[in-house]
Motif scaffolding. Structure first.
Motif, PDB file in Angstrom:
ATOM      1  N   GLY A 149     -32.905 -29.561 -57.264  1.00 50.86           N
ATOM      2  CA  GLY A 149     -32.413 -30.934 -57.187  1.00 50.86           C
ATOM      3  C   GLY A 149     -31.224 -31.164 -58.099  1.00 50.86           C
ATOM      4  N   PHE A 150     -31.301 -30.649 -59.324  1.00 48.37           N
ATOM      5  CA  PHE A 150     -30.211 -30.856 -60.286  1.00 48.37           C
ATOM      6  C   PHE A 150     -28.921 -30.199 -59.812  1.00 48.37           C
ATOM      7  CE2 PHE A 150     -27.588 -29.731 -63.897  1.00 48.37           C
ATOM      8  CZ  PHE A 150     -27.544 -30.903 -64.626  1.00 48.37           C
ATOM      9  N   PHE A 151     -28.981 -28.909 -59.495  1.00 57.50           N
ATOM     10  CA  PHE A 151     -27.753 -28.180 -59.165  1.00 57.50           C
ATOM     11  C   PHE A 151     -27.243 -28.509 -57.760  1.00 57.50           C
ATOM     12  CE2 PHE A 151     -29.481 -25.695 -62.680  1.00 57.50           C
ATOM     13  CZ  PHE A 151     -28.346 -25.591 -63.483  1.00 57.50           C
ATOM     14  N   TYR A 152     -28.153 -28.772 -56.831  1.00 54.21           N
ATOM     15  CA  TYR A 152     -27.724 -29.237 -55.511  1.00 54.21           C
ATOM     16  C   TYR A 152     -27.019 -30.586 -55.642  1.00 54.21           C
ATOM     17  CZ  TYR A 152     -28.383 -32.027 -51.285  1.00 54.21           C
ATOM     18  OH  TYR A 152     -28.192 -32.876 -50.234  1.00 54.21           O
ATOM     19  N   GLY A 153     -27.554 -31.439 -56.510  1.00 58.19           N
ATOM     20  CA  GLY A 153     -26.926 -32.734 -56.755  1.00 58.19           C
ATOM     21  C   GLY A 153     -25.496 -32.580 -57.239  1.00 58.19           C
ATOM     22  N   GLY A 154     -25.264 -31.567 -58.078  1.00 59.48           N
ATOM     23  CA  GLY A 154     -23.911 -31.304 -58.551  1.00 59.48           C
ATOM     24  C   GLY A 154     -22.975 -30.904 -57.429  1.00 59.48           C
ATOM     25  N   VAL A 155     -23.466 -30.074 -56.511  1.00 59.80           N
ATOM     26  CA  VAL A 155     -22.647 -29.647 -55.371  1.00 59.80           C
ATOM     27  C   VAL A 155     -22.245 -30.852 -54.522  1.00 59.80           C
ATOM     28  CG1 VAL A 155     -22.621 -28.322 -53.224  1.00 59.80           C
ATOM     29  CG2 VAL A 155     -23.640 -27.336 -55.286  1.00 59.80           C
ATOM     30  N   ILE A 156     -23.203 -31.726 -54.218  1.00 63.14           N
ATOM     31  CA  ILE A 156     -22.925 -32.891 -53.384  1.00 63.14           C
ATOM     32  C   ILE A 156     -21.980 -33.854 -54.090  1.00 63.14           C
ATOM     33  CG2 ILE A 156     -23.955 -34.903 -52.267  1.00 63.14           C
ATOM     34  CD1 ILE A 156     -24.500 -32.239 -50.872  1.00 63.14           C
ATOM     35  N   ALA A 157     -22.234 -34.113 -55.377  1.00 59.78           N
ATOM     36  CA  ALA A 157     -21.437 -35.103 -56.103  1.00 59.78           C
ATOM     37  C   ALA A 157     -19.992 -34.671 -56.294  1.00 59.78           C
ATOM     38  CB  ALA A 157     -22.075 -35.379 -57.466  1.00 59.78           C
ATOM     39  N   LEU A 158     -19.738 -33.368 -56.378  1.00 59.92           N
ATOM     40  CA  LEU A 158     -18.386 -32.883 -56.678  1.00 59.92           C
ATOM     41  C   LEU A 158     -17.568 -32.546 -55.433  1.00 59.92           C
ATOM     42  CD1 LEU A 158     -19.274 -30.642 -59.734  1.00 59.92           C
ATOM     43  CD2 LEU A 158     -17.780 -32.638 -59.771  1.00 59.92           C
ATOM     44  N   THR A 159     -18.189 -32.562 -54.259  1.00 65.20           N
ATOM     45  CA  THR A 159     -17.451 -32.217 -53.041  1.00 65.20           C
ATOM     46  C   THR A 159     -16.308 -33.194 -52.778  1.00 65.20           C
ATOM     47  OG1 THR A 159     -19.379 -31.152 -52.043  1.00 65.20           O
ATOM     48  CG2 THR A 159     -17.636 -31.869 -50.555  1.00 65.20           C
ATOM     49  N   ALA A 160     -16.600 -34.490 -52.819  1.00 64.89           N
ATOM     50  CA  ALA A 160     -15.559 -35.487 -52.556  1.00 64.89           C
ATOM     51  C   ALA A 160     -14.478 -35.491 -53.642  1.00 64.89           C
ATOM     52  CB  ALA A 160     -16.185 -36.874 -52.401  1.00 64.89           C
TER      53      ALA A 160
END
Length: 418
Positions: free
Chosen positions: A328-339
């Motif tokens: 959850g933590f690292f996947y969240g980072g991937v999603i948040a930084l894409t845009a």
């Protein structure tokens, strides 16, 4: 002179202010209603396969969630460009979204195509018309703080992804609640969130035709002449084939391995709750170290965590809990930084919506096929190792391609902080 320099002073990016943070709050509520709902699909996947659509396999049911996710993101290519042109899409998209939820509430058991049309197509289109344009508005208000602003707004999806699974798990398995009533309650929450979004989100820039400064019209062809951006987009496609596997399947996998239902029902909630700091902390680091650098690091860790799912072999509670929290933590980072990564590659605010929409369209293509392919590899005998290895290998391949894009961007900008 850059497109930023040509913008009149009153339209320059303020990097803060009351309306800026109200816009972030508005997008936060939109994230609850859109991505928060999508991230809860693992609960419905489990419910559909084992209770409501027992005549369909996990792979067939996965097409509902993957189509919804595809349209949410793929619509960005059109809605992002229309946003840059100044077209209002939030109200129409919101109405379509809420109407589709109501239609889903009327569907009876084992009616796959009705569920597919209402949830996969209707809800997906409604989400896609609202999410990308509203997200791009943040770029009108933030530049240096863009990563943390988008990260905070995206925590709404984590909150929705934590709350909706609890609500759905509790009510769908409660004899006092019918499937229709549960879905209508969900629709009411979504409608309230969308209302708040429409009240708070305000664009700063006028439509392109009314702008007094010169800026080239957003063109998709320009993007194909940008090697770092195209390479990064290809990397995103490859990565997306594997990244959603834990979200769609960790509850079903744990339940079938005999993990206590009182625990397995909360795994998706735990995963999404852990992504709340995962969307903010990497965003803060991205503003300082570069969004591409932090995004690559989060992708790399996700590969190892997916492989760790091979350790879920019995009813032990520890492996799925640890995997859900870390992923959850690292996947969240991937999603948040894409845009923010896509916005950083823009030549100006006049094409931010187009670039973000283009990247999400690529993500949507992979999202459409990723979960069903994983379901086919899983088969009706639930051979988890095949799906896990498939997902992790594609994640690794995407990571390698993304590192190439990061190298090209660093070379262009003359700095390693990209």
């Amino acid at each position: 002179m850059t497109p930023f320099d040509k913008i009149p002073h009153e339209y320059r990016i303020p990097d803060g202010g009351l309306q800026a943070w109200l816009t972030v709050l508005g997008v936060w509520f939109l994230s609850v209603a859109t991505y928060g709902a999508v991230l809860s699909f693992g609960v419905l996947e489990d419910y559909y396969v084992r209770v409501y659509m027992t005549n369909k396999t996990s792979s067939q049911v996965a097409w509902i969630g993957s189509t919804q996710l595809f349209l949410l993101q793929a619509c960005g290519l059109v809605s992002g460009k229309l946003f840059d042109e100044g077209a209002p899409l939030q109200i129409v998209g919101g109405l379509l979204y809420v109407f589709s939820i109501f239609m889903l509430s009327l569907v009876k058991e084992n009616q796959f195509y009705q569920v597919f049309l209402a949830q996969g197509v209707g809800m997906g289109l409604g989400m896609g018309m609202t999410f990308i344009p509203a997200t791009a508005v943040i770029s009108h208000y933030f530049y240096r703080k863009r990563g943390v602003a988008m990260g905070i707004s995206f925590t709404g999806s984590s909150v929705g992804g934590a709350v909706f699974p609890i609500m759905l798990n509790k009510l769908l398995h409660n004899p006092s609640w019918t499937f229709g009533n549960v879905i209508r309650l969900f629709g009411g929450i979504v409608a309230a969130c969308l209302l708040v979004t429409n009240l708070l989100v305000r664009t700063r820039l006028p439509p392109r035709k009314l702008r007094t400064w010169e800026a080239p019209p957003p063109s998709v062809m320009v993007l194909f002449k940008d090697p770092p951006f195209i390479v990064a987009s290809v990397a995103t496609v490859i990565t997306t084939f594997g990244i959603f596997f834990p979200i769609f399947y960790i509850q079903l996998m744990s339940a079938l391995h005999g993990v206590d239902p009182n625990l397995s029902f909360y795994l998706i909630t735990a995963l999404n709750a852990a992504s709340i700091p995962g969307r903010v902390i990497p965003g803060l680091l991205g503003d300082r170290l570069g969004p591409l650098n932090v995004l690559a690091a989060c992708q790399f860790v996700c590969i190892g965590i997916i492989l760790a799912m091979l350790g879920i072999t019995g009813p032990a509670a520890a492996p799925p809990i640890v995997i859900a929290l870390l992923y959850g933590f690292f996947y969240g980072g991937v999603i948040a930084l894409t845009a923010p990564a896509a916005a950083q590659m823009s030549n100006g605010v006049h094409e931010v919506g187009l670039r973000i929409g283009f990247v999400y369209a690529f993500i949507g293509i992979a999202s459409l096929f990723g979960a069903p392919l994983q379901g086919e590899l899983l088969s009706d005998r639930f051979r988890w190792n095949r799906s896990i290895i498939f997902s992790s290998v594609l994640m690794a391949a995407g990571f390698v391609v993304f590192v190439v894009a990061r190298f090209l961007m660093a070379k262009r900008k003359g700095t390693q902080f990209v």
